[in-house]
Design an enzyme around this catalytic site. Sequence first.
Site, mmCIF file in Angstrom:
data_model
loop_
_atom_site.group_PDB
_atom_site.id
_atom_site.type_symbol
_atom_site.label_atom_id
_atom_site.label_comp_id
_atom_site.label_asym_id
_atom_site.label_seq_id
_atom_site.Cartn_x
_atom_site.Cartn_y
_atom_site.Cartn_z
ATOM 1 C CD GLU A 1 -2.436 -1.435 2.650
ATOM 2 O OE1 GLU A 1 -3.303 -0.646 3.061
ATOM 3 O OE2 GLU A 1 -2.005 -2.392 3.321
ATOM 4 C CG ASN B 1 -2.166 -5.672 5.569
ATOM 5 O OD1 ASN B 1 -1.001 -5.383 5.382
ATOM 6 N ND2 ASN B 1 -3.132 -4.767 5.528
ATOM 7 C CG ASP C 1 2.136 -1.533 3.454
ATOM 8 O OD1 ASP C 1 1.698 -1.483 4.623
ATOM 9 O OD2 ASP C 1 1.589 -2.197 2.548
ATOM 10 C CG HIS D 1 15.383 2.123 -10.357
ATOM 11 N ND1 HIS D 1 16.203 1.547 -11.297
ATOM 12 C CD2 HIS D 1 16.199 2.552 -9.362
ATOM 13 C CE1 HIS D 1 17.473 1.632 -10.874
ATOM 14 N NE2 HIS D 1 17.489 2.241 -9.708
ATOM 15 C CD GLU D 2 15.195 5.455 -7.023
ATOM 16 O OE1 GLU D 2 15.762 4.946 -6.030
ATOM 17 O OE2 GLU D 2 15.812 5.743 -8.065
ATOM 18 C CB CYS E 1 3.864 -3.169 6.676
ATOM 19 S SG CYS E 1 5.118 -2.772 5.433
ATOM 20 C CG HIS F 1 21.596 -0.017 -9.408
ATOM 21 N ND1 HIS F 1 22.422 1.023 -9.075
ATOM 22 C CD2 HIS F 1 20.336 0.456 -9.263
ATOM 23 C CE1 HIS F 1 21.693 2.079 -8.744
ATOM 24 N NE2 HIS F 1 20.419 1.753 -8.846
ATOM 25 C CG HIS G 1 16.973 0.892 -4.899
ATOM 26 N ND1 HIS G 1 17.892 -0.076 -5.240
ATOM 27 C CD2 HIS G 1 17.194 1.920 -5.763
ATOM 28 C CE1 HIS G 1 18.636 0.348 -6.256
ATOM 29 N NE2 HIS G 1 18.224 1.556 -6.601
#
Length: 202
Positions: free
Chosen positions: A9, A200, A93, A142-143, A197, A152, A146
């Site tokens: 979320e 659910n 989340d 992409h972020e 988190c 990468h 991470h």
Amino acid sequence: STEFQRYMEIVIVVDHSMVKKYNGDSPKIKAWVYEMINTITEGYRDLYIDIILSGLEIWSEKDLINVEASAGNTLKSFGEWRAKDLIHRISHDNAQLLTATDFDGPTIGLAYVASMCEPKLSVGVIQDHSSVNRLVAITLAHEMAHNLGVRHDEKDCVGVVYLCIMRIPVVEDKRSYFSDCSYIQCREYISKENPPCILNKP
């Protein structure tokens, strides 16, 4: 299989520089963000992760943190703000900041690695760096990856025949896939850390 399935979320926060860039046109900003969410939802299916947009906050009056050219400083400020403010107002989340600020150097996004569910660290900052929605969406994906422990792609990753989301630099393609490396790293992180988190189903 369902044991692998996770539900992320997310809240997208649009800063004041974005509001100025789009001349205060909220419907236009919302449409831009929704299109990005559609793109990343598609990409994250490969990782057995459902993306749910829990909130879209637009800083129409002024920024609630100091957004600056240093992506690192902005990321830190945004994480601290999420922990003390956003998390208490909207159940989510992970939060990502979308800004029209031009980050220093070639940086177009920054996020903490392997930090899902951490109040101050389950965040990323994204520069609205292209007029092509898909390219900004790939940076967002992409972020967020991470945050899910994905690093990468190295040259030896399978899937280099098509564009991979975790390649640097990101280039445009019709459909961006996560490589086998990304898939394995994400699965390893989820099975080892099991961030609670995202278990659910909302």
